[in-house]
Write an enzyme that holds these catalytic residues in place. Structure first.
Site, mmCIF file in Angstrom:
data_model
loop_
_atom_site.group_PDB
_atom_site.id
_atom_site.type_symbol
_atom_site.label_atom_id
_atom_site.label_comp_id
_atom_site.label_asym_id
_atom_site.label_seq_id
_atom_site.Cartn_x
_atom_site.Cartn_y
_atom_site.Cartn_z
ATOM 1 N N GLY A 345 71.887 -133.811 6.249
ATOM 2 C CA GLY A 345 72.072 -134.572 7.479
ATOM 3 C C GLY A 345 71.617 -133.805 8.702
ATOM 4 O O GLY A 345 70.597 -133.107 8.682
ATOM 5 N N GLY A 346 72.381 -133.906 9.769
ATOM 6 C CA GLY A 346 72.013 -133.253 11.020
ATOM 7 C C GLY A 346 71.853 -131.763 10.888
ATOM 8 O O GLY A 346 70.977 -131.147 11.517
ATOM 9 N N GLU A 369 44.542 -123.010 -0.901
ATOM 10 C CA GLU A 369 43.994 -122.812 -2.261
ATOM 11 C C GLU A 369 43.645 -124.137 -2.922
ATOM 12 O O GLU A 369 43.809 -124.330 -4.128
ATOM 13 C CB GLU A 369 44.941 -121.981 -3.130
ATOM 14 C CG GLU A 369 45.034 -120.546 -2.664
ATOM 15 C CD GLU A 369 45.718 -119.630 -3.654
ATOM 16 O OE1 GLU A 369 45.486 -119.781 -4.867
ATOM 17 O OE2 GLU A 369 46.499 -118.767 -3.206
ATOM 18 N N GLU A 373 44.096 -133.382 -2.415
ATOM 19 C CA GLU A 373 42.966 -134.277 -2.678
ATOM 20 C C GLU A 373 41.869 -133.574 -3.479
ATOM 21 O O GLU A 373 41.208 -134.192 -4.332
ATOM 22 C CB GLU A 373 42.409 -134.803 -1.348
ATOM 23 C CG GLU A 373 43.336 -135.740 -0.594
ATOM 24 C CD GLU A 373 44.497 -135.029 0.100
ATOM 25 O OE1 GLU A 373 45.443 -135.715 0.525
ATOM 26 O OE2 GLU A 373 44.467 -133.771 0.214
#
Length: 393
Positions: A345-346, A369, A373
């Site tokens: 959470g916060g 490295e 893609e």
């Protein structure tokens, strides 16, 4: 810091690997803990010295004659070291990994003289290594490299820039890839070991990133390097680079795995102690589903990572397997760490909190490295090639 070690019983490992992981885990807990230093350069130098002094950097060097732990680099050992170090401290993992990446090309293609001059100092932590491949307009597309090395008698003269160079600014030497022009594209590159103090080499810019570590742009201006500093034959630079990356690309997956394991550990601690609606966070099925997805992603990444490492240690070509491991481990670690931030959470977005640091530290692993893609292209190319070969048979 508790972490599941059941994977060490998998058949990928030998007894020596299991002992190594347990010994390093104990050492890291005592020696580096979770410390972070505002002076990143000084912290990295100190970590390299400490890792060298206590013998861990010997695993980054191949050849016992040159200070290495073994005659050849043990990929599984390197991966276990990176996984364990990154779980404790991403900066310690960085310090370890760059010694291996920066000197790996010397291990694989250096003359005995170059190995004698550099590898022992890397293994002992006396010298900091760096790997200089990327350029402003040549990252994933290595064939677009513009930095040139012109033969001049018994020297080469380097001209151009390298950027995104880890350990840039603190390294004692750089393995530099430059265009020597024997053939077009990637077939006309060569590799050189360039000492940081060489005239004509300067740090053009220090680069600040979200997970601080030494990073710089290098500039070469009439930088004379002896031909004896070349690694391999002229025009073999692409081969030198790819063979080096084949070792250490798998270890990037292991580093991501260590970050993900730390994230799961932090999440389990939070989920079982955070009081909410008369119980704890872990009582809720939506939390359990998130933890289940995290644990499954981690095991899948570990299987891919240590399959690739084991195969390489058996002498197999692992271009496809290393790409799969790197892609899956880094992408899934990003998801695991994001889930950890959500569970906290916060608190999870407070600067300096463990999961906030993990959130910043994981991001670059999906890029360096070989970006995700690029890994997809490698996997597809290798898969199509195997299919074509099977069809032809």
């Amino acid at each position: 810091m508790h972490s599941d070690t059941g994977y060490l019983d998998w058949p990928f490992f030998e007894a020596s690997h299991r002992e190594l992981a347990q010994r390093l885990d104990a050492w890291a807990g005592e020696s580096i803990g979770d410390a972070h230093d505002s002076d990143v350069d000084a912290a990295c130098r100190a970590l390299v010295r400490k890792l060298g002094k206590d013998g861990w950097l010997r695993y980054t060097v191949g050849g016992t004659a040159w200070g290495g732990q073994f005659d050849a680099i043990d990929t599984r050992a390197v991966c276990l070291l990176r996984e364990t170090l990154s779980r404790h401290s991403a900066l310690a993992d960085f310090a370890f990994a760059m010694q291996g990446l920066g000197s790996g090309s010397i291990t694989l293609h250096g003359t005995p003289e170059l190995k004698q001059r550099y590898l022992g100092r890397v293994a002992s932590g006396e010298a900091i290594a760096a790997f200089a491949l990327s350029e402003p307009d040549s990252g994933s597309d290595v064939a677009a490299m513009k930095c040139a090395a012109r033969p001049d008698g018994d020297h080469y003269v380097l001209e151009g820039e390298k950027t995104w160079i880890s350990n840039g600014g603190i390294a004692d030497f750089y393995v530099v890839f430059a265009r020597t022009g024997e053939a077009p594209g990637s077939r006309g590159l060569s590799a050189f070991v360039v000492d940081a103090a060489t005239p004509g080499l300067e740090i053009a810019e220090r680069i600040e990133v979200i997970a601080p570590h030494p990073l710089a742009t290098l500039r070469f201006t009439n930088c004379r390097v002896a031909a004896t500093q070349r690694l391999g034959a002229p025009g073999q630079g692409f081969k030198v680079a790819m063979q080096t990356l084949d070792i250490f690309r798998t270890s990037v997956a292991a580093a991501a795995l260590g970050l993900a394991r730390r994230a799961l550990c932090e999440s389990l601690s939070r989920a079982t102690s955070r009081k909410m609606f008369g119980g704890v966070l872990a009582d809720f099925q939506i939390t359990q589903a998130k933890l289940a997805a995290m644990a499954t992603a981690i095991d899948a990444s570990a299987l891919l990572t240590y399959r690739a490492a084991w195969l390489r240690d058996q002498g197999a070509k692992v271009t496809r397997e290393a790409a799969m491991a790197k892609m899956h481990a880094t992408e899934s670690a990003q998801q695991v760490i994001d889930a950890a931030v959500q569970i906290w959470g916060g608190c999870g977005v407070v600067s300096g909190h463990p999961v906030e640091r993990l959130y910043r530290e994981i991001r670059a692993l999906r890029i360096y490295e070989g970006a995700t893609e690029v890994q997809q292209l490698i996997i597809a190319r290798e898969t199509l090639s195997a299919f074509g070969a099977a069809g032809a048979a």
